[in-house]
Design a protein around this motif. Sequence first.
Motif, PDB file in Angstrom:
ATOM      1  N   GLY A   1     -21.187   5.223 -23.163  1.00 50.15           N
ATOM      2  CA  GLY A   1     -20.150   4.194 -23.025  1.00 50.15           C
ATOM      3  C   GLY A   1     -19.955   3.801 -21.568  1.00 50.15           C
ATOM      4  O   GLY A   1     -19.812   2.620 -21.244  1.00 50.15           O
ATOM      5  N   ALA A   2     -19.978   4.806 -20.679  1.00 45.74           N
ATOM      6  CA  ALA A   2     -19.788   4.534 -19.247  1.00 45.74           C
ATOM      7  C   ALA A   2     -20.946   3.698 -18.702  1.00 45.74           C
ATOM      8  O   ALA A   2     -20.733   2.781 -17.902  1.00 45.74           O
TER       9      ALA A   2
ATOM     10  N   HIS B   1     -19.517   9.371 -24.403  1.00 49.37           N
ATOM     11  CA  HIS B   1     -18.805   8.763 -23.276  1.00 49.37           C
ATOM     12  C   HIS B   1     -19.722   8.446 -22.088  1.00 49.37           C
ATOM     13  O   HIS B   1     -19.455   7.500 -21.344  1.00 49.37           O
TER      14      HIS B   1
ATOM     15  N   CYS C   1     -17.459  -2.352 -26.397  1.00 51.29           N
ATOM     16  CA  CYS C   1     -18.566  -1.897 -25.555  1.00 51.29           C
ATOM     17  C   CYS C   1     -18.705  -0.377 -25.608  1.00 51.29           C
ATOM     18  O   CYS C   1     -19.797   0.163 -25.745  1.00 51.29           O
ATOM     19  N   TRP C   2     -17.564   0.310 -25.515  1.00 50.32           N
ATOM     20  CA  TRP C   2     -17.593   1.768 -25.337  1.00 50.32           C
ATOM     21  C   TRP C   2     -17.716   2.509 -26.688  1.00 50.32           C
ATOM     22  O   TRP C   2     -18.519   3.424 -26.835  1.00 50.32           O
TER      23      TRP C   2
ATOM     24  N   ALA D   1     -13.802  -4.102 -23.762  1.00 47.08           N
ATOM     25  CA  ALA D   1     -14.079  -2.723 -23.349  1.00 47.08           C
ATOM     26  C   ALA D   1     -14.212  -1.792 -24.564  1.00 47.08           C
ATOM     27  O   ALA D   1     -15.102  -0.939 -24.618  1.00 47.08           O
ATOM     28  N   TRP D   2     -13.347  -1.941 -25.557  1.00 51.01           N
ATOM     29  CA  TRP D   2     -13.381  -1.038 -26.714  1.00 51.01           C
ATOM     30  C   TRP D   2     -14.681  -1.202 -27.497  1.00 51.01           C
ATOM     31  O   TRP D   2     -15.332  -0.225 -27.862  1.00 51.01           O
TER      32      TRP D   2
ATOM     33  N   ASN E   1     -22.875   1.647 -20.505  1.00 50.96           N
ATOM     34  CA  ASN E   1     -22.769   0.306 -21.098  1.00 50.96           C
ATOM     35  C   ASN E   1     -21.669  -0.518 -20.425  1.00 50.96           C
ATOM     36  O   ASN E   1     -21.808  -1.726 -20.252  1.00 50.96           O
ATOM     37  N   TYR E   2     -20.587   0.136 -20.058  1.00 47.01           N
ATOM     38  CA  TYR E   2     -19.461  -0.612 -19.491  1.00 47.01           C
ATOM     39  C   TYR E   2     -19.603  -0.779 -17.966  1.00 47.01           C
ATOM     40  O   TYR E   2     -19.697  -1.893 -17.454  1.00 47.01           O
TER      41      TYR E   2
ATOM     42  N   HIS F   1     -23.096  -4.440 -27.348  1.00 47.71           N
ATOM     43  CA  HIS F   1     -22.284  -3.561 -26.500  1.00 47.71           C
ATOM     44  C   HIS F   1     -22.132  -4.075 -25.064  1.00 47.71           C
ATOM     45  O   HIS F   1     -21.939  -3.307 -24.126  1.00 47.71           O
TER      46      HIS F   1
END
Length: 281
Positions: A192-193, A189, A121-122, A118-119, A195-196, A112
């Motif tokens: 995800g935030a 999310h 990863c999130w 980005a996709w 991780n990104y 990730h």
Amino acid sequence: MPDIEHATAVISMQDKATRYTAILIVHLLPITALIIGAQSLDWYVFALIWPLQLLGSTLALHRYFAHRSFATSRVFQGFLALCAATAFGDPIGFSGKHRLHHRHTDTDADVHSPTQGAWSCWIGSLVDFGYREEEVLRNTKDLCRYPELVWLHKHKYVPACIIALALFAYGGFTTVAIGLCLGAVSIIHLAGAVNYFCHTRGSRRFNTSDDSTNNAIIAVLALGEGWHNNHHYYPSSARAGLYWWEIDAVYWVICLLERTGLIWAVRRPPARVYQAVSLKG
Ligand SMILES: [Zn+2]
Ligand SMILES: [Zn+2]
């Protein structure tokens, strides 16, 4: 060469489609409930379950199960696992994947990392974990000693589904959608935030071998998980924000639990971490 066999597609297309469908449904349920109108009961249930989901993901899955940053009893460990399960999480699956993230951060073997896109990863890494089951189990031998955690790893959706059925019987569709699914969506999310954005935006206090950053906005939103460069520098610490002004709500809850005696042996950053900061000036 990494000591794991990394693959970006370790599941079949059919499994992938099933998992994407499940993620889509978990999103569509609360959206539908908001459109048709939620009852106040739904928001009371949400207020009850959401904190458990948040702490289940941050305090339980990340700081306790993945990094063992404090010790606790088997009973309270089971409670922490159940908190994680309210957001469809499981300690062995998360910890295996997360420990591999730390070992291979921002390399091709980090499933990730934003370097994978980005996709991926999130969201994508939730569908295709990128690591084979044997790799996950090999990296979680300490957790696999507990039959209840192994059971939860095999049946990670069961507790949340039981809660969903009970909520449906009690309050109907919107209670499940708002009370349970909305919180689960927020966890997806927030993770995800972290991780990104915590590998692409923010400041770098420590010159780690990865791209990790400290991001104050994500730290506030994700209860302290945004102090990610601090965390990658010293991962086993229960405290991610090094100073009082680095808001770290999970650590505050950990201190509270320590005072009650429910947890102990809380690991904090040693002096050398602060010395590294002051040397940097
Ligand atoms: Zn990271
Ligand atoms: Zn970590």
